[in-house]
Each structure stands twice: as structure tokens, then as C-alpha cells.
Scaffold this active site. Sequence first.
Site, PDB file in Angstrom:
ATOM      1  N   PHE A  94      51.233  36.333   6.924  1.00 58.82           N
ATOM      2  CA  PHE A  94      51.128  35.219   7.870  1.00 58.82           C
ATOM      3  C   PHE A  94      52.484  34.778   8.419  1.00 58.82           C
ATOM      4  O   PHE A  94      52.718  33.594   8.650  1.00 58.82           O
ATOM      5  CB  PHE A  94      50.404  34.035   7.211  1.00 58.82           C
ATOM      6  N   CYS A  95      53.387  35.749   8.617  1.00 58.41           N
ATOM      7  CA  CYS A  95      54.730  35.453   9.142  1.00 58.41           C
ATOM      8  C   CYS A  95      55.455  34.428   8.276  1.00 58.41           C
ATOM      9  O   CYS A  95      56.186  33.573   8.785  1.00 58.41           O
ATOM     10  CB  CYS A  95      54.664  34.969  10.587  1.00 58.41           C
ATOM     11  N   ASN A  96      55.234  34.499   6.968  1.00 56.83           N
ATOM     12  CA  ASN A  96      55.898  33.578   6.038  1.00 56.83           C
ATOM     13  C   ASN A  96      56.266  34.351   4.777  1.00 56.83           C
ATOM     14  O   ASN A  96      55.616  34.226   3.738  1.00 56.83           O
ATOM     15  CB  ASN A  96      54.984  32.397   5.709  1.00 56.83           C
TER      16      ASN A  96
END
Length: 831
Positions: free
Chosen positions: A421-423
Amino acid sequence: MDTRSLQDFQDLCTFDVFKSFGHYYGYGVDQQALIDQEFKRIKGVTYLDHAGTTLFPESLIKGFHDDISRNVYGNPHSHNSSSRLTHDTVESVRYKILAHFNTSPEDYSVIFTSGCTAALKLVADTFPWKPMSNKEPGSQFCYLTDNHTSVVGIRGATALQGVGTISVSPREVETRARNKTQTNGEEECSTPHLFCYPAQSNFSGRKYSLSYVKGIQSQQLYPACEHHGQWFVLLDAACFVSCSPLDLSQYPADFVPISFYKMFGFPTGLGALLVRNEAAEVLRKTYFGGGTAAAYLVEENYFIPKPNLASRFEDGTISFLDIISLHHGFETLQKLTGSMTNIQLHTFGLARYTYTVLSCLCHSNGKHVAQIYCDNDFQSIAEQGAIINFSLLDCHGRTVGYSQVDKMASLFNIHIRTGCFCNTGACQHYLAISNQNVKSNLHAGHICGDNIDLVDGRPTGSLRVSFGYMSSFEDCQNFLRFVVNCFVDKPLILDQTKLAKLNSAAPIEPSSSYSPSPDRMAVSEVTMSKDGKKDGSSCTLTNLFIFPVKSCASFEVTEWPLGPQGLLYDRLWMVVNENGVCLSQKREPKLCLIQPVVCLAANTLKLQISGSEAITVPLDPSLEKSDLRTSQSKVCGDRVQTVDCGEEVSAWLSEFLGKPCRLIRQRPEFLRDMKFGQGDCCPTPLSLVNEAQFLLINRASVCFLQEAIANRYNSDNEETWRDTEQLVQRFRANLVISAQEPFAEDNWSHLTIGNTQFQVIGKCGRCQMIGVDQKTATRTQEPLRSLSECRSGKVTFGVYLAHQSARNSTHPVLSIGSHVIPKISDSTDKF
């Protein structure tokens, strides 16, 4: 751990059990039915990726379509009427955004961007990073390890400038607090530093304390407490504001990036950076695009930016149609849900219930079905959002690859999100992925966003379900049944101990609901400041006109009291379109056919149209009413605080004008100051008038113009302009006097009507609106054409006045027939 049958699980998946958990659900019967109508396209779909994007309601798109079908929106950099409509509508949207976050243009500015990432890049490119030197420490770019890639990516810009980078865990921020006082050297240090953190993790839904904002700014929290200088806070609110209210008056972060498709589902590709005005002063922009320059030279390195912050930073033409659609987003969200607090309660209730049941599911051997990645038990709405992040486990405790789960979910038309999740920071933390693991996974062929879900049996990512304001209990049911049917080794066991523990604590409600506060401005009465020579001409006041509603017909009286803003109830109301932009006769000439009547005894404003039943609204709205709609609008570039006059009059006006519109009134306590012509005088309060409290015209000037018009045409057309009163009406003046000479009023500096003194503020510049026949709403070229000729190219007619009164004096009454005593200006070139 007690064994239960599958039937017990089915009982657990009932709405009665859900309600027994003490959850809030929905927005009332009518609203829930309306929501069901708004999202018919997802019938049969279980959509659980609202943190990726929420879904737009059908009425938002319809409202936007109807809007752009009815109105012509031009490029806001032009100055024609369609361009002004665009500009005013965009400004209205800016106000709505700020009001939504409980702040105002005095404290924050809205810079539109192509998205949240572009807003972050804007800060990265314009923040005044200072490299380390022998004299002063360099800037520090600090970010929470649980941050979106787009925040961490600021590091790429700072690395080239020799700026230090600090990544900190949430625990470090809170535990390594200041335990010493500042030294003189620390107080004097002005090195700018930037701390970035999310209001809500897009990975786990954890809400981080908004008190970090002031804690970092005041250098009480780590790392600000160990690096002296000036600390600024960037609060990534993109994930948070989709389901939670954000009050920037309490938590004044310096930079707040947001993305609108997270809030409304539409439009995509549009975000904003909310900038605290005090912090805006430090930003240093180098590139300048179209629309940002006050002046520049092509042959010299000379460039002066526009003074307005948004105008300086919005390079080129903004996505004005997308921005206009936001108005419909806010309106629809309010209509469907009532408030962000309601959305927060609804979505948290669904998430908490789903978390509770999912965490209690066990295989036949007692091993849990899901490993949930969170830092709490979903007991506090202040600590957890409507996101559940997890991995599914088989009966041996091994992780089921997220790609496999995603494929199975697709078979059941269940939409979830998978991966990191781009984290990366949160993903590493919760899944225990070391730095070396990340590098090894890359070497093994895994990159962010692909379908390689397991490397050497270890997960490279996880599963995420997230809820939105239109999510339903059926979505929870479908998801939980999917997990049990596809991934549980039967017979199912429920962890009753955990279930009882989780069910014993009711979720914590928000401490207070969000309520926007209106701006307030202080003004004082104007006093006489200049003497002049008396004009010996004899004048009387022949007519008194009140215009209660801007651009609507006049209400003629023989005497009338003055209020603090001009004639009592003059131009306190205006008609606005669906976007809150004021309608005038320039765009809607039929407004002149609406006849307002002020009934002081009945305390009502009556609106009437020939052939239609009249409608009334109260003169003074009760601001105590809980359902009172307040808003900000614009009049001649000024912000005004208004209240809505209700649905009944809105429907009445909309039917007559053939388009959605509303009647709004200036808030009684809101005061707006006159801008020009006052010198050192005290401020003069205005209603919704364009320029000044009063407009005066001279009958001698009207007759002079009337003769000039008649001379332009042959005798067949001459009769059209023989009606002096019809021509008087076109100029929409409050005060009509009879002086001996035409345009004598141009040379006056002051005048007295009866015992009431006025200052002449300036000449009234005229536009095409005087071409509207006030009896028929038809347009003509006259009298503007002849006015320009007889005034040698000038199109001024009449003068603006301001009432000069002593402080705390009672308000006088003007009466027709009163003597008018003017004073000649010392300089005829004054205006």
C-alpha cells in the site's frame, strides 16, 4: 476456547448482534434509503477498498453534469463574464474546503494541485532547506516511519541540498520528549526543519495524535526537542479526512495535503495543499508559470509574483471544471450523511465489528484464521480508523499469499487491496520484514505492486479492507462469510474468550462534533473628516428606493430608517446559484421581475412575482436554529458570511428562474468594510452592496441623458425613452434628488439630507446592467451607448455615499421632500 457450530457463526453475522455491540449505523432511515438509490451500480459488489478510493454517488455526477450543462465556464485567467463566473465559483469552493476543516482564509490558503503527491512535492520544492554550515546547523527533514511513499520521497529533494534526514518511530516521538529548557542560543536559531506524519496510517488505519502538531511546533516532542530551530509540521490528511472530521483551528498544521477522490470518489487527479498563512511566508518558489506573475520581463531577470498565495503557486490554468465539481461533492456528502462525525461513527462501527469477528475466527485445531496488524483492539474511535490490515493463515499457521486471496475474492465479487500500500515502513514493521529482506526480495524478482506474495514462505505484503460512508452491514457479512467459506479448516471455532473481551467495551465516541465558526470583523462608524464649500443650488429628495435582494426589483417608500450598513434591510439578501455564486441581472435579467416587500410590522420579507403566489421569509433569521445553513460567498471580491433562507424559498426561486438557486442573507453579526474613498476615516460597514452604503442619482442628469438618447433615434423610436421613471429605475439608485444642473453631483464632497450627513465616496461606474428594462427584463443597448457618448467616453452616472454619524447615535429616518444641501469638493478631479 469453546467449540461452536457454523450456525453460531451465522448468528454472529446478524444485524441484531451487530447492534448489540453498541455500534452506530447509517444516517437515518430516509438517508440510508437515499444512499441505496445513489449506488445502484454496485449491486452485487462488495466494495472494500475505500482507502484506495471511495465511490461517488450518482447525484454528484448528475448535479455536476447539470451545472456545466446550464452554465458557461470560461478560463479564469480571462475577464469576460463566463471567466468571472468560473473565478467566483472556484473561490466559493475554496471557502467550502476551509469551512469543512473548520478554518478560514484568515488562517489558511488553498492551493489546488493534481493530487496529494503533487501537494507534497510542492512543499519539497519550495521549503527553505538550509544546508549545514560552520555557523548554523542545517535543516532536518523528519518523517514518521509509518508514512506513505510520497512523503518519504521528499528525501530525494533534500538529499541533493545537504539536508539531514531523520526517520522516527511513533514510540520515539512520544517517549523522547523535552526534559530541558531552551538556551538563548536555541531561541535565536532560525534554521527551518520539517516534520511529516500522517493523521491516519493508510496501512493499518491507526490514528496518530493530532497533538503532535503543537508538540513539534513548540519543540516539546522528539525530534524537535533535540534540534533547535523553527519546526514546521506537514500533516498528511489524505487518508484521515475520508471518514473523520479534521479541525485545523485546534490542530494548526503548517501544511496539509489532501486528495479529493478519497473524500468524494470524484474527481480524480485533483488535490490541494492547505497552507497555514503564517507558514506560507517561508516558502520559496523558483519556477513561475502562467497566471502567477504580477509582472516580469523577458530580457531581464525580473519577476514579481502575484500577492495572493494561491495565485503565486497555481502554475497555469487550474482544473477549474474539476474544482467546480467539488461543490457538488460537499453538498451531496452533507445531504446523504449529515456530517463527518456521522460518517466516522458509521464507518468505525463497521470496521470494529468486522475486526471483532475476524479476530475470533479459528480453524478446527484452534489456530487463528487471521493475523491482524494493528496497535489496538478497535476500542477507541480517536485511535483507529475504518481500516483492517491482516494476513490469512492456514491451519498450520502459514501465511496464505495475498494474491491467492485476491483471486478468490474476485470470484465472489469482493474488492479488496493487497500488497504494501505504498507504505514500506509500516509493512516492514508489522510483517517483520528486515531491510535485508527487502533487498533480498528485490533480488528474487519481487517489486512493489506485483503479485509475488511469498518469498521463501514469508509474506511480502498483506490484505486490507476499508470502509466508506456508503458501506453497509451486508458488506461485512459478505466478507466474513467469504473468509469462513474459503479459508477456514472446518469445523469453525470461535474464540469466545476474545469475543467476550472485545464485546465488553463500547467504542469511545468523539469528544465533540465539528461546528464551523464564522469569521468576525470589528468595524466602527465613520465620522466627518473634511469640510467643503456649500453649493448654492436648491435640491430635494424626490424618491427613496430599497433593494432588499440584490438585482431584484426596488421597493419604493416615502420614508425609511437608516441602519448601520445603509438603508435598513437594503441589499441584505441575494440569490445565488447551486455553487453559491451570486446571480445578477448581467446573467439573469429575470431577477428584476421579482418584487421584494419589507414588512417591518410583520418582521417578514415578502417576494412576489406577477401571476404567482407570494412567499415570505423572516427579516432576521434565528441563529439558534440547529438546521440553519451557513456559508461564505463573495461580493465584489469580498468574502461575506451568509445564512440560507430555506428550501421553500429556494424551490420558489428555482421554479421561476428555471435553474437551481437559493436565497441567502448576510449574517446579522457579520460586518464588511467599505474599501475605497475613506482616507483616514474609521471603517464604514456594508451590506451586500457592491461598493458603498448608498447610491444617489440626480433627476437633472437623467433628463439630460434621456434627451441625448432621444436625439439618436428618429421620432418613431423616440417615445420609448420618454418615460423618465423607467430610465430612473434602470440606474437602481437608493436616493433620487432633483438638482438644478445635470451632473452637479460629480463635484460634491458631502451633502446633508434633512438632518443626516453623508460623505460622497466616488462616482458610480456603469455596466451593461443598465441596459435591462426593469419592467420587462428585456435587454437594450441604451442607455449605456448614449451615456458613453455624452460623457466623452466615461460611463459614470450617480455617486456613492457613506453615512456620517456620531458614535452610538440613533439611526435617523430619511423622508422624501427633504432638503438636500451639498458641499462642493475642493478638487473636481478627486474621483
